[in-house]
Design an enzyme around this catalytic site. Structure first.
Site, PDB file in Angstrom:
ATOM      1  N   GLN A 112       0.602  -1.067  -0.025  1.00 42.14           N
ATOM      2  CA  GLN A 112      -0.006   0.015  -0.029  1.00 42.14           C
ATOM      3  C   GLN A 112       1.016   1.085  -0.062  1.00 42.14           C
ATOM      4  O   GLN A 112       1.719   1.479   0.925  1.00 42.14           O
ATOM      5  CB  GLN A 112      -0.929  -0.087   1.172  1.00 42.14           C
ATOM      6  CG  GLN A 112      -1.872   1.195   1.317  1.00 42.14           C
ATOM      7  CD  GLN A 112      -2.693   1.151   2.576  1.00 42.14           C
ATOM      8  OE1 GLN A 112      -2.640   0.398   3.511  1.00 42.14           O
ATOM      9  NE2 GLN A 112      -3.798   1.941   2.541  1.00 42.14           N
ATOM     10  N   HIS A 146      -8.488   3.131  -0.167  1.00 37.76           N
ATOM     11  CA  HIS A 146      -8.843   3.234  -1.439  1.00 37.76           C
ATOM     12  C   HIS A 146      -9.236   1.914  -2.302  1.00 37.76           C
ATOM     13  O   HIS A 146      -8.345   0.846  -1.701  1.00 37.76           O
ATOM     14  CB  HIS A 146      -7.876   3.849  -2.489  1.00 37.76           C
ATOM     15  CG  HIS A 146      -6.475   3.644  -2.327  1.00 37.76           C
ATOM     16  ND1 HIS A 146      -5.868   3.648  -0.974  1.00 37.76           N
ATOM     17  CD2 HIS A 146      -5.736   2.952  -3.094  1.00 37.76           C
ATOM     18  CE1 HIS A 146      -4.507   3.316  -1.522  1.00 37.76           C
ATOM     19  NE2 HIS A 146      -4.427   2.911  -2.502  1.00 37.76           N
TER      20      HIS A 146
HETATM   21  P1  5GP Z   1      -1.857   1.846  -3.597  1.00 41.34           P
HETATM   22  O1  5GP Z   1      -0.486   1.192  -3.863  1.00 41.34           O
HETATM   23  O2  5GP Z   1      -1.558   2.423  -2.184  1.00 41.34           O
HETATM   24  O3  5GP Z   1      -2.793   0.795  -3.483  1.00 41.34           O
HETATM   25  O4  5GP Z   1      -2.049   2.728  -4.782  1.00 41.34           O
HETATM   26  C1  5GP Z   1      -2.130   4.104  -4.550  1.00 41.34           C
HETATM   27  C2  5GP Z   1      -2.394   4.737  -5.913  1.00 41.34           C
HETATM   28  O5  5GP Z   1      -2.614   6.070  -5.746  1.00 41.34           O
HETATM   29  C3  5GP Z   1      -1.411   4.348  -6.884  1.00 41.34           C
HETATM   30  O6  5GP Z   1      -1.999   3.827  -8.072  1.00 41.34           O
HETATM   31  C4  5GP Z   1      -1.145   5.932  -7.462  1.00 41.34           C
HETATM   32  O7  5GP Z   1      -0.783   5.893  -8.784  1.00 41.34           O
HETATM   33  C5  5GP Z   1      -2.013   6.805  -6.969  1.00 41.34           C
HETATM   34  N1  5GP Z   1      -1.694   8.033  -6.667  1.00 41.34           N
HETATM   35  C6  5GP Z   1      -0.677   8.550  -6.003  1.00 41.34           C
HETATM   36  N2  5GP Z   1      -0.674   9.805  -5.655  1.00 41.34           N
HETATM   37  C7  5GP Z   1      -1.642  10.438  -6.534  1.00 41.34           C
HETATM   38  C8  5GP Z   1      -2.231  11.551  -6.926  1.00 41.34           C
HETATM   39  O8  5GP Z   1      -1.623  12.468  -6.404  1.00 41.34           O
HETATM   40  N3  5GP Z   1      -3.368  11.652  -7.506  1.00 41.34           N
HETATM   41  C9  5GP Z   1      -3.932  10.657  -8.064  1.00 41.34           C
HETATM   42  N4  5GP Z   1      -5.065  10.618  -8.820  1.00 41.34           N
HETATM   43  N5  5GP Z   1      -3.516   9.178  -7.850  1.00 41.34           N
HETATM   44  C10 5GP Z   1      -2.327   9.188  -6.936  1.00 41.34           C
END
Ligand code: 5GP
Length: 127
Positions: A104, A110
Site C-alpha cells: 500500500q 482506496h
Molecule cells: P496503492 O499502492 O496505495 O494501492 O495505490 C495508490 C495509488 O494512488 C497508485 O495507483 C498511484 O498511482 C495513485 N496516486 C498516488 N498519488 C496520486 C495523486 O496525487 N493523484 C492521483 N489521482 N492518484 C495518485
C-alpha cells in the site's frame, strides 16, 4: 492495535482540495477520481471521505451510512466506466492494497477499479 491515520497523506490532501484531481463521482461520504498513473484504460480510485487507513479499519469503525455510501459508490463507478459484466466486452477488477505485504502506497483506504482490457492473472504466481 489502534489504527493510526496520517492526515498529511496525499488522498487526505485531495479531499481538502489542496491537490487537484480528475473527479468521476462525488457523494456525501465518498470520492472517486482517476489514478494519476493508470495501469489500465480504466483506473479509478474510490475513497471514503472519512479518515480510514484501510479496509479492515473502515469495516470496523465507519458508520453504516459511510459503508453503504462507499459500497454504492464503487458499484456506480463500475457502471459509469462501463466495466460491468454485460456491458459489451466489460469486466473489471477491484483491488484494495493494505499494509506492507499488500504494498500500500497511500495510507488512506482506496479501492482501485480497473478495466478496459484483459487484466491477466490476479497476482504473480507463487511457487
Ligand atoms: P496503492 O499502492 O496505495 O494501492 O495505490 C495508490 C495509488 O494512488 C497508485 O495507483 C498511484 O498511482 C495513485 N496516486 C498516488 N498519488 C496520486 C495523486 O496525487 N493523484 C492521483 N489521482 N492518484 C495518485
Amino acid at each position: 492495535m489502534p489504527y493510526v491515520y496520517d492526515p498529511m497523506n496525499i488522498f487526505a490532501r485531495i479531499l481538502r482540495g489542496e491537490i487537484p484531481n480528475k473527479t468521476l463521482l462525488d457523494t456525501p461520504h465518498s470520492l472517486a477520481f482517476h489514478d494519476i498513473r493508470p495501469q489500465a484504460p480504466v483506473h479509478v480510485l474510490v475513497i471514503p471521505k472519512g479518515p480510514y487507513v484501510n479496509f479492515d479499519h473502515f469495516s470496523a469503525d465507519a458508520s453504516d451510512a459511510e459503508i453503504v455510501d462507499f459500497t454504492r459508490a464503487v458499484g456506480e463507478v463500475c457502471r459509469l466506466t462501463a466495466t460491468c459484466p454485460g456491458d459489451g466486452d466489460g469486466g473489471y477488477r477491484l483491488i484494495s492494497n493494505a499494509g506492507d505485504a499488500g504494498v500500500q502506497e497511500v495510507p488512506h483506504l482506496h479501492v482501485h477499479v480497473l478495466g478496459g482490457r484483459v487484466l491477466g492473472w490476479m497476482v504473480q504466481r507463487f511457487e
